[in-house]
Design a protein around this motif. Structure first.
Motif: not given
Lengths: 286, 403
Positions: A194, A279, A283, B16, B21, B23-28, B30-31, B34, B45, B48
Motif C-alpha cells: 500500500y 508474497v 501481488r 491469483f 484491491k 488481491s492486496l488485502w489477501y496479500g496482507v 498472506d503476509l 505466512g 477465496r 480468485e
C-alpha cells in the motif's frame, strides 16, 4: 544403474514454510554474507548514476538541510522565535540537528526505496533480496559521510573544535542507521503493498520532527518536555550531536537500550522481509 | 542414459486474484499468516482463480521440456514458481543445483551507465562474483560484438544491442537447471543463430524448461512437451508432434475475411480430393502426397478487362507455405471480355505440406498487380494428415541413391 550421490544444493518451494527458525536465520545470514558484492554493485550503480546526470552532484545532499537550517537561524536571529540556550552556537545546533535528522529519515526510507526501485527485477530474477537492504545501507553511509564532512567544517568554523568524544561518533552513527533501517525495514512489506504507508511515514516524520530536539532543545517543563523525553528518536538525535560537539550525553541508557532493541528488531524485520518478498512479488507483478 | 532428476514438481497449484484491491488485502493476510506459519486449506477465496492447477512432472539432466499453451495458460507463473520468485499455494517444487533463468535479459542495467559497468551490474544480479566477471568480461564483449560501444551509456544503445549485451552476460552461466522464457525471439537473424548455439551449449549439461510460442523452436530443442490450458496440464508427452497438434487445436478457426476494392468476387469455391468435396468455409482432410482439385467461380465487374488469380496456402503459424501460380510463375490471367462469371479450376498434385491445419486464400489482382480487386482469406482449410514430426513447412519424400 548406479545410484548417484550428488552434492548439488537443493531448494524446496512450498506453501507451508515449515523450515524451522534456526535454518531460516542461518539461510538469511548466509544470504546477507554472500550478497555483499551484489549490494556493493547496486550501491555503486545507483550512486554513480545519480551524480552522472547532475552538475551540482553531491551538493544536493546538504542543500536541503542547509536551507532549512538557514530558515531557523533567520527566525532565531530576527527575534521571531526565541530559542533557549542550546549550550553551543545556535547555527551548529540547528545545522547538526537537520543533518542528523536527514540521515535518520533516509535510514527509515531506505529499505522501502531500495526494494521498490528493484521491483521489476524482483519478479524476474532470483537473487538474494538482502542485497537490496545492504545496498541501501551502503548508499546511506556514503551520503552521510558527505554530510558529516560538512558538519566537521561547521565545527571548525564556529570554533567548537574536535573533542575526544568524537571517537564514539562512528559507533553512535552506525547505531542510528541501524535503528532507522530496522524501523524502515519492518514497515517495508506492508509499505510495498500500500502506497499509503510511505505517505503516512513521510507525513508522520514531518510532525515528529517538531517533537524531537532537532531545531530547538527540550524545554525545562511542561507537556512538551514529557513528550520529547519519551520520543525514541530523541536519544538518537541528541546522542549523535553530543558526541560530535563534545557535550555530556543526556540519554545514555535510553540510547543503549534503543540500540540493543534495534539490533533485535533488525533481525526480526530481516526475517519478516525474507518471508514477505514472494508474497509481494506475487501481488505486485505476477 | 538418463541423468539424475534435477526438477521435481508435485501437485503444484497457484491462485491469483482478479481484483487489485482484494488481491492486496489477501496479500496482507498472506503476509501475516505466512509469518505465523498458517496452514491454508487451499480453497479459493472470492474473486480468485487457479492460475496453475495440480502440475506434476520430473525432469532429468539432459532433458528439455517445452512448455506450450495460449497466452495466460499459466506458463510464466509456473516458471516463476520454479525459479523461486513466488511460492506455490499447494504442492512442492524441488530444484537441485544452480538455476539459471533466461527470462529477463539485462536485469539490473542502469541506462545512464556504460555497457561495461552494466556488465558488472547484470552479472552480479545473476549471481556471479567480481572475479568471475573480471575473467569473463572480454568474452562477454566479444560475444555481444559491441566492443566499439562498450564504454557508451546503455541508453544510447539500440534495443538490439541491449539484448545482445544482456544475452552475452547470461550466456556465461553454468547452470544445472536452465529456464528459458521466449527471450530468443529478439535480435537480428545472425545474433539469434548465435544465441541458439549458445543455448545449445548450456543445454547439453542441464535440465531445461523452455517456454515458447514458436513451434519450430519447440521441435528443434525439446524432447518433451507439456501443453497447458487454464493452468492445467492438458497433455505431457515425448511425442512433440502430438503436443504441437493439440496446441494448434486450441485455436479457433479463422474467420473468412475479404479485403480489396471488391471489383472482383469469388462466387463459389470448392476443394475436391477423391470423393470428398468441400465448399467455401469447410475443411478438407487429405493425406501427405494426395492431390487436390480446386474449382472457383469468379465474377469481375464489367469495366475490368483482365485479372490475375492465385491461391496462397498458409500454415498454422500464419506463414505462407505455398503460392499457387501459373506455369509462367505469375497469377492465372482470366479474360472478362464477355462479362460473365468464369469457372476456373486448378490442380494441385502431390501435396507435401507438413501435418496440421492450413488455410487457403484467393487473391484476385490487376494483371500488373497495381490493384487488389479481392483478397479472400480463410476461404477453406486443408488438414494434412502425417505422422512425421518436423518443424519444416514441407516434408519432401525424395528418392535417395547410393552412388
Amino acid at each position: 544403474m548406479k545410484v548417484q550421490i550428488s552434492d548439488l544444493p537443493e531448494k524446496v518451494y512450498s506453501r507451508q514454510n515449515r523450515t524451522n527458525l534456526g535454518k531460516l536465520v542461518a539461510d538469511m545470514l548466509a544470504d546477507v554474507w554472500s550478497s555483499h558484492f551484489l549490494a556493493r554493485q547496486f550501491a555503486k550503480r545507483d550512486i554513480s548514476a545519480q551524480y552522472r546526470q547532475s552538475y551540482l552532484g553531491i551538493l544536493w545532499l546538504f542543500l536541503t538541510p542547509i536551507a532549512s537550517a538557514l530558515v531557523w537561524i533567520f527566525l532565531n536571529n530576527s527575534g521571531t522565535l526565541s530559542i533557549a540556550d542550546t549550550g553551543m552556537p545556535y547555527p551548529v545546533y540547528v545545522f547538526s540537528g537537520t543533518l542528523i535528522w536527514s540521515i535518520l529519515i533516509d535510514a527509515i526510507n531506505s529499505p522501502t526505496q531500495s526494494t521498490n526501485s528493484a521491483r521489476d527485477i524482483l519478479s524476474k530474477v532470483n537473487f538474494p533480496k538482502e542485497a537490496l537492504i545492504l545496498s541501501g545501507v551502503y548508499k546511506l553511509i556514503f551520503n552521510s559521510l558527505v554530510k558529516i564532512f560538512l558538519l566537521g567544517i561547521f565545527l571548525l568554523f564556529f570554533d567548537v573544535g574536535f573533542h575526544l568524544s568524537l571517537l564514539y561518533f562512528p559507533l553512535v552513527f552506525i547505531s542510528v542507521i541501524l535503528v532507522g533501517t530496522a524501523v524502515g525495514l519492518f514497515l517495508t512489506p506492508i509499505g510495498l503493498l500500500y502506497t499509503d504507508v510511505s505517505r503516512l511515514i513521510t507525513m508522520g516524520l514531518t510532525l515528529i520532527m517538531y517533537l524531537t530536539p532537532v531545531m530547538y532543545g527540550i524545554p525545562d517543563s511542561g507537556l512538551m518536555k514529557i513528550i520529547m523525553e519519551l520520543n525514541p528518536l530523541t536519544p538518537l538525535v541528541t546522542t549523535l550531536r553530543e558526541v560530535a560537539v563534545g557535550q555530556d550525553v543526556q540519554f545514555l541508557s535510553y540510547f543503549l537500550v534503543l540500540t540493543g532493541l534495534g539490533i533485535v528488531f533488525l533481525f526480526i524485520s530481516l526475517i519478516i522481509y525474507r518471508l514477505s518478498i514472494p508474497v509481494i512479488v506475487e501481488r505486485l507483478s505476477a | 542414459m538418463a541423468g539424475e532428476v534435477l526438477i521435481k514438481v508435485e501437485g503444484v497449484s497457484k491462485k491469483f486474484c482478479k481484483d487489485l484491491k482484494t488481491s492486496l488485502w489477501y496479500g496482507v493476510k498472506d503476509l501475516v499468516f505466512g509469518i505465523k506459519g498458517h496452514n491454508s486449506d487451499g480453497e479459493l477465496r472470492p474473486k480468485e482463480f487457479w492460475a496453475v492447477r495440480d502440475i506434476n512432472f520430473e525432469l532429468r539432466r539432459g532433458e528439455c521440456l517445452g512448455l506450450i499453451g495460449h497466452n495466460g495458460a499459466g506458463k510464466s507463473t509456473l516458471l516463476k514458481i520454479l525459479n523461486g520468485l513466488i511460492n506455490p499455494d499447494a504442492g512442492t517444487v524441488t530444484m537441485r543445483g544452480r538455476v539459471g533463468a533466461l527470462i529477463e535479459l539485462g536485469a539490473g542495467f542502469n541506462p545512464i551507465l556504460t555497457g561495461r559497468e552494466n556488465i558488472y551490474n547484470n552479472g552480479a544480479v545473476l549471481g556471479f562474483t567480481r572475479k568471475e566477471i573480471d575473467s569473463k568480461v572480454d568474452a562477454i564483449i566479444d560475444f555481444a560484438e559491441i566492443r566499439d560501444f562498450i564504454d557508451m551509456p546503455v541508453q544510447n544503445y539500440s534495443s538490439g544491442m541491449k539484448v545482445r549485451l544482456g544475452f552475452a552476460v547470461a550466456a556465461q552461466m553454468e547452470p544445472d537447471i536452465l529456464i528459458i522464457d521466449e527471450v530468443l525471439a529478439v535480435g537480428d537473424v545472425g545474433f539469434r543463430f548465435k544465441c541458439l548455439n549458445a543455448i545449445g551449449e548450456l543445454m547439453k549439461n542441464s535440465a531445461v524448461i523452455f517456454v515458447s510460442h514458436s513451434m519450430p523452436m519447440i521441435y528443434r530443442v525439446c524432447n518433451e512437451v507439456m501443453l497447458m490450458k487454464a493452468g492445467k496440464n492438458m497433455i505431457f508427452t515425448n511425442n512433440i508432434g502430438l503436443g504441437v497438434k493439440e496446441y494448434y487445436k486450441l485455436f479457433k478457426k479463422g474467420q473468412e475475411n475479404i479485403v480489396g476494392s471488391r471489383e472482383a468476387k469469388v462466387e463459389s469455391f470448392e476443394l475436391i480430393s477423391g470423393d470428398q468435396i468441400v465448399h467455401a468455409g469447410g475443411m478438407i482432410e487429405i493425406h501427405h502426397g494426395d492431390s487436390l482439385i480446386c474449382n472457383l467461380k469468379i465474377k469481375l465487374e464489367a469495366h475490368i478487362p483482365k485479372a490475375s488469380v492465385q491461391l496462397v496456402i498458409w500454415n498454422e503459424e500464419m506463414l505462407p507455405v505455398m503460392d499457387v501460380m501459373s506455369q509462367e510463375k505469375e497469377g492465372f490471367i482470366i479474360d472478362n471480355s464477355e462479362n460473365s462469371s468464369q469457372l476456373i479450376s486448378v490442380r494441385l498434385t502431390d501435396l507435401y505440406l507438413n501435418n496440421g491445419r492450413h488455410t487457403v486464400s484467393v487473391m484476385i489482382n490487376a494483371p500488373d498487380l497495381s490493384v487488389s480487386y479481392c483478397r479472400h482469406d480463410n476461404i477453406a482449410e486443408i488438414y494434412m494428415v502425417l505422422d512425421t514430426a518436423s518443424a519444416a513447412h514441407v516434408i519432401y519424400p525424395a528418392k535417395w541413391d547410393v552412388n
